[in-house]
Design a protein around this motif. Structure first.
Motif, short mmCIF file in Angstrom:
data_model
loop_
_atom_site.label_atom_id
_atom_site.label_comp_id
_atom_site.label_asym_id
_atom_site.label_seq_id
_atom_site.Cartn_x
_atom_site.Cartn_y
_atom_site.Cartn_z
N MET A 138 -37.36 -44.56 15.54
CA MET A 138 -37.76 -45.20 17.44
C MET A 138 -37.06 -44.77 18.30
N ALA A 139 -35.93 -45.38 18.51
CA ALA A 139 -34.39 -46.26 19.42
C ALA A 139 -34.25 -44.90 19.13
N GLY A 181 -35.41 -41.81 19.38
CA GLY A 181 -36.80 -40.92 20.46
C GLY A 181 -36.42 -41.61 21.45
N GLU A 182 -36.64 -42.91 22.03
CA GLU A 182 -36.69 -43.53 23.13
C GLU A 182 -35.39 -43.48 23.97
N GLN A 183 -34.51 -42.66 23.17
CA GLN A 183 -33.05 -41.91 24.05
C GLN A 183 -32.53 -41.28 24.56
N ARG A 195 -42.49 -38.09 28.55
CA ARG A 195 -43.01 -38.41 29.74
C ARG A 195 -43.21 -38.54 30.66
N CYS A 201 -35.21 -36.24 17.88
CA CYS A 201 -36.28 -36.81 18.15
C CYS A 201 -36.27 -37.92 17.37
N GLY A 232 -45.40 -40.71 19.62
CA GLY A 232 -44.03 -41.74 20.04
C GLY A 232 -45.14 -41.97 21.73
N THR A 269 -46.76 -40.72 24.63
CA THR A 269 -46.05 -39.84 25.48
C THR A 269 -47.63 -39.61 25.93
N LEU A 324 -38.69 -38.82 24.01
CA LEU A 324 -39.44 -39.79 24.51
C LEU A 324 -40.07 -39.52 25.96
N PRO A 325 -38.83 -40.21 26.19
CA PRO A 325 -38.78 -40.66 27.85
C PRO A 325 -39.02 -39.34 28.62
N GLN A 365 -43.23 -36.62 16.11
CA GLN A 365 -42.95 -37.84 17.04
C GLN A 365 -43.40 -37.80 18.48
#
Length: 1014
Positions: A913-914, A916-918, A925, A896, A947, A949, A921-922, A943
């Motif tokens: 955050m990078a 998580g965004e990999q 969402r 995460c 993050g 979401t 998190l997407p 997170q």
């Protein structure tokens, strides 16, 4: 070079090259070796941002007359990608798919693109690059071209050389051109044009003509000849193909800037036939017979020794369970345009060889998922055999020989005799048997002069043996330093002379990856270990019981496979995925720790535990433990990091975050004095910012909110008799810091569910802690004291064998993994490790037979905590969710990014955050609004909630508790109320400080909203 020369080179590269230029000890230390036995400290590292910048870096090096080494994934097993040179790492930026022509089935790529990433981008066209080595998740196309890589799929598609159409190349002296097949007319035009390019073509024409007979006679006519330069590609009958002649030259002739590749369709359907044999030689004998009756897309082999190692290591057990009877196996895969067609290929082969699908020594599958698991087990051969459980060290060095498939069985018998003669006991034999390529790892004795001399004599004899079979020293891994010195034994003096002439033509100054293939360093030179290797043997807090109680052996688990450089799937290695930096991969950190041991006179790291370079490399390690499970050799960088931090800061001031978050359990207990006041201080404008700066916390982070009533306060207020530890229905619910002081609704829910399942719940009467936060910040002496006190409190339960149920995965993992490594001789630690269970383990395996979880009938997106993935695994959670009729989409999106204290620490927020965004998190969402989001880990929930979401994640215990009373809402709920409830009383949803703080406690007015809602 003198320090002044090095300084000038660094400055010139920095001025002229658009890229990252690094000559610091940390960067150099991360590149000292690859997947081989060899080690050389580079002069420096250049990471160009564009292909043009990479070409400019070569020009600067030429101006300073220094060697150059192009590097892709750095997985070479023969020493190709270690050198005292300027290393150009193409993988961070130069990874474009430049163009695709679906009709012509071609594409143009830059050298740093990873094979899996390329095939993922080509998937929309239903095309792929055919060769697929086992390192496909992280090997770069430039490296595949340099090594002439193959893999299992070469049975159908050939080697890399068979799939390269053209190359854009650069010589050391600056000649740049696209090269490929060259007709006589085109060659005449080039030679008439004069200049350096004409000189190259005239030279190649002369070599091909002068040595034509030698090439035709001396190059083995086998599917897997990778050794030597591809002079046969310059023969008239092969179209004078300069691109193919340069494939497999290991960066010793040119720098590859771009490549035009041939592509193949992705197989629509596949099936897999596994045939069992009494031993690996009998399996090899049958290969040519099978090939007479079929044309498989893969024909792989593994022996009983590999299966034994897998069982001893607990790896790939599911794949082993479906193997048919036998002690060695051939795996024959078929591909086609319909399932009926591929099934019929398999059945036709069985008829031809007199076997049936129901025979005990036959297994057939046309289930793609099952097939991939079985092939994955074979693909993992290097990792499985690298660190056998018997603690022998095994090494490459003769891991890649190839012979004609029809002679393979006899070759293996002779090779086994050679093993016996040299007392190399029982190496596993496996590989690409359909093309006669054999892989193994051998317990060479690289630590003593006698052992090294023994190794040298063995490989010389082995080279003579394979040459006697008209085979190749290398079937896919290349020559490098492992086999360069042995080429004369295979090709003879004249052809090796021809190789030298081609090298002198392209690189007259011997500046392109010198010491490999031509004029090679000795096979027993520049060893990673060797008789002169004298590492420090430091005393440590962790005892490393699985590594002979040696920090050094724990570091040396990394053999350079490079799976930590993968871009998707699994957990390892989140910081590499975010930064694309070798130094921030598990392998890069292991290399720096190896250099820190100072075993060589030229070690890149000279200040041991005080090393700032090692500290900086470890700083971005999330301590997720993903490497412990996902690394084929089980490197546990989280433990190594904790040990390093303990030693590095011994007797010194630590970063503020180590005191604020490292001592979180203490601060959480103190919060009981006035949780509302603490929350107000943590979120008040101005005061909160100052507090974060003082505590070393990232300004962008919102502090978690302490619950108004902790779980322990609720438990004490609830009352009731303490259950008897000896009662088989009694379980201890572990009151971890996070489920006690931040999200007590989770612990309350667990009580509700466990009691419904017929268990009697006990909770320790005194404060206890697993020591996690002290371990993760490297405060190991404190962690030991905390653990010992906890053991004292738990002793009645440990004596009675009472199960201890963990709700927070990271805390449960401490008892299973960290505590036994920290205190391996403590019998109570061993008892606790055996008695601790996850919530799901208890309910799946130990609940009464007549108990069933409530029926949920909902879809859920589920994030697995990294420590659970690595230590406890997630199978029982999947089973519990299945029994509860929860349609669970368990994410395979990696860490995460928060990872305990990591994502809260100042300087880590961007990477956190990078990561998580990999993936995570997407994925959250994208989850349907009416679905549930589940995450058992406090870090994962935090997170997700911080993050962006717009979602709140729940623990599985919460969802089951709600469903027990029929109160699971149809839309996404708020967090469970932190208030008492009876065994049959529903847990209602509410907006308490515990919930609001995690979701909305950031920014102006946060404290006021909290006061109002609580």
């Amino acid at each position: 070079m003198t320090p002044r020369d090095i300084s000038g080179l660094e400055a010139a590269l920095g001025n002229d090259v658009d890229g990252e230029v690094r000559f610091d000890a940390g960067s150099r230390g991360a590149y000292v070796t690859d997947g081989s036995n060899y080690r050389q400290v580079p002069l420096g590292v250049v990471v160009p941002r564009t292909v043009e910048a990479g070409a400019r870096a070569v020009a600067v090096c030429a101006r300073f007359d220094v060697p150059v080494l192009s590097r892709g994934g750095g997985t070479s097993l023969a020493g190709q990608t270690t050198n005292t040179a300027v290393v150009i790492d193409w993988t961070k930026y130069c990874d474009r798919l430049v163009s695709v022509d679906p009709d012509a089935r071609t594409c143009v790529v830059e050298p740093g693109i990873v094979l899996d990433a390329l095939n993922h981008r080509l998937a929309v066209h239903r095309l792929q690059f055919g060769p697929k080595p086992s390192t496909h998740s992280h090997c770069a196309l430039g490296g595949m071209i340099g090594n002439n890589s193959c893999g299992a799929s070469a049975q159908a598609y050939g080697k890399t050389v068979d799939n390269v159409r053209r190359l854009e190349v650069l010589t050391y002296d600056g000649q740049r051109a696209w090269v490929g097949p060259t007709s006589p007319g085109e060659r005449a035009r080039i030679e008439a044009g004069g200049g350096r390019l004409a000189e190259l073509y005239r030279g190649m024409d002369r070599i091909a003509t002068e040595y034509m007979g030698d090439i035709r006679r001396g190059f083995p006519r086998i599917p897997r000849r990778v050794s030597g330069y591809n002079l046969d590609s310059l023969l008239p009958e092969n179209g004078f193909d300069v691109a193919k002649a340069l494939v497999g030259s290991e960066g010793t002739l040119v720098t590859v800037l771009r490549a035009e590749l041939d592509l193949v369709p992705v197989p629509a359907y596949q099936s897999l036939l596994v045939l069992g044999y009494e031993d690996i030689c009998a399996a090899a004998d049958d290969v040519s017979h099978l090939l007479e009756h079929c044309s498989p897309s893969q024909l792989e082999a593994m022996d009983g020794r590999m299966a034994q190692l897998m069982r001893e290591e607990g790896a790939y057990l599911e794949s082993l369970d479906v193997l048919p009877r036998g002690d060695s196996w051939l795996m024959v895969q078929f591909s086609g345009d319909s399932q009926d067609a591929v099934d019929e290929q398999a059945h036709a082969l069985l008829r031809a060889v007199g076997r049936g699908e129901k025979d005990a020594n036959v297994a057939f599958s046309d289930n793609p998922e099952r097939e991939q698991k079985m092939l994955k087990a074979r693909e993992a051969g290097l990792g499985v055999t690298a660190r056998p459980p018997d603690d022998r060290e095994t090494w490459e060095g003769w891991e890649d020989s190839a012979v004609p498939p029809e002679r393979l069985g006899d070759y293996l018998r002779d090779l086994r005799k050679l093993f016996e003669e040299f007392d190399y006991d029982h190496p596993s034999l496996y590989g690409h048997f359909g093309q006669g390529c054999v892989h193994t790892r051998i317990p060479f004795g690289f630590r003593t002069a006698d052992g090294v001399a023994h190794f040298r004599r063995f490989v010389e004899r082995a080279a003579d043996l394979v040459a006697s079979y008209d085979g190749s020293l290398s079937g896919e891994h290349g020559d490098g330093q492992s086999r360069g010195e042995l080429l004369t034994r295979m090709f003879g003096e004249r052809l090796v002379t021809a190789f030298g002439e081609l090298k002198a033509l392209f690189d007259p100054g011997n500046r392109m990856n010198p010491g490999k293939v031509v004029d090679p360093h000795p096979v027993d030179g520049q060893l990673r270990l060797g008789p002169a290797w004298r590492p420090d043997t430091p005393a440590t807090h962790f005892q490393f019981p699985e590594d002979d109680h040696s920090f050094n052996r724990a570091v040396m688990r990394c053999v350079g496979i490079g799976n930590c450089r993968g871009h998707s799937g699994g957990v390892m290695c989140p910081s590499y995925r975010a930064t694309r930096e070798e130094e921030h991969s598990t392998r890069g950190r292991a290399r720096l720790l190896f250099e820190m041991l100072d075993g060589h006179a030229d070690s890149a790291i000279k200040d041991g535990w005080r090393s700032t370079e090692v500290r900086d490399a470890l700083d971005l390690c999330l301590a997720c433990k993903g490497c412990k499970s996902d690394c084929p050799t089980g490197v546990d960088m989280a433990t190594l990091k904790a040990e390093f931090l303990s030693q590095h800061y011994a007797g010194r001031m630590r970063p503020a975050a180590h005191y604020s978050m490292g001592w979180l359990p203490l601060w959480a207990r103190l919060s009981r004095l006035s949780p509302a006041l603490v929350n107000l201080a943590l979120h008040a404008p101005g005061l909160a910012g100052a507090g974060k700066r003082l505590a070393g916390v990232a300004a962008a982070r919102s502090a978690p909110v302490f619950a108004r009533q902790s779980f322990l306060q609720w438990w004490q207020a609830r009352g009731g008799d303490e259950p008897d530890p000896a009662d088989p229905r009694t379980v201890v619910l572990w009151p971890d810091t996070f489920s006690t002081y931040f999200h007590p609704s989770i612990a309350k829910s667990a009580v509700r569910v466990l009691e419904d399942a017929g268990f009697r719940v006990a909770v320790p009467a005194e404060p206890v802690c697993c020591g996690l936060t002290w371990i993760s910040t490297g405060q190991l002496p404190v962690a030991e004291k905390v653990l010992r006190r906890t053991l004292d409190v738990l002793r009645p339960y440990l004596d009675a064998g009472t199960p201890v149920i963990g709700l927070e995965p990271s805390c449960t993992a401490v008892f299973r993994s960290d505590a036994p490594e920290l205190l391996p001789a403590d019998q109570d630690v061993r008892r606790l490790a055996g008695q601790v269970r996850t919530f799901a383990e208890q309910l799946v395996h130990h609940a009464p037979d007549d108990w069933r979880p409530p029926r949920l009938a909902r879809h859920a997106t589920v994030q697995t905590h990294c420590h659970q993935h690595a230590i406890m695994k997630f199978d029982d959670d999947r089973e519990l969710m299945r029994r509860a009729h929860l349609d669970a989409e368990v994410l395979d999106e990696g860490c995460c990014g928060l990872a305990g204290n990591f994502g809260f620490e100042r300087g880590h927020h961007e990477v956190s955050m990078a990561v998580g965004e990999q993936g995570v998190l997407p994925a959250v969402r994208a989850a349907a609004p009416g679905s549930l989001v589940l995450a058992d880990g406090f870090s994962c929930r935090t997170q997700i909630e911080q993050g962006g979401t717009g979602r709140r994640a729940l623990h599985l215990a919460e969802v089951l508790a709600l469903a027990l009373d029929g109160n699971l809402p149809s839309e996404e709920p708020e967090r469970l109320a932190d208030r008492p409830h009876g065994p049959s009383r529903v847990l209602r949803w509410a907006t308490t400080a515990s919930a609001v703080g995690l979701v909305a406690a950031a920014g102006t007015g946060a404290a006021r909203r909290l006061r109002h809602r609580t």
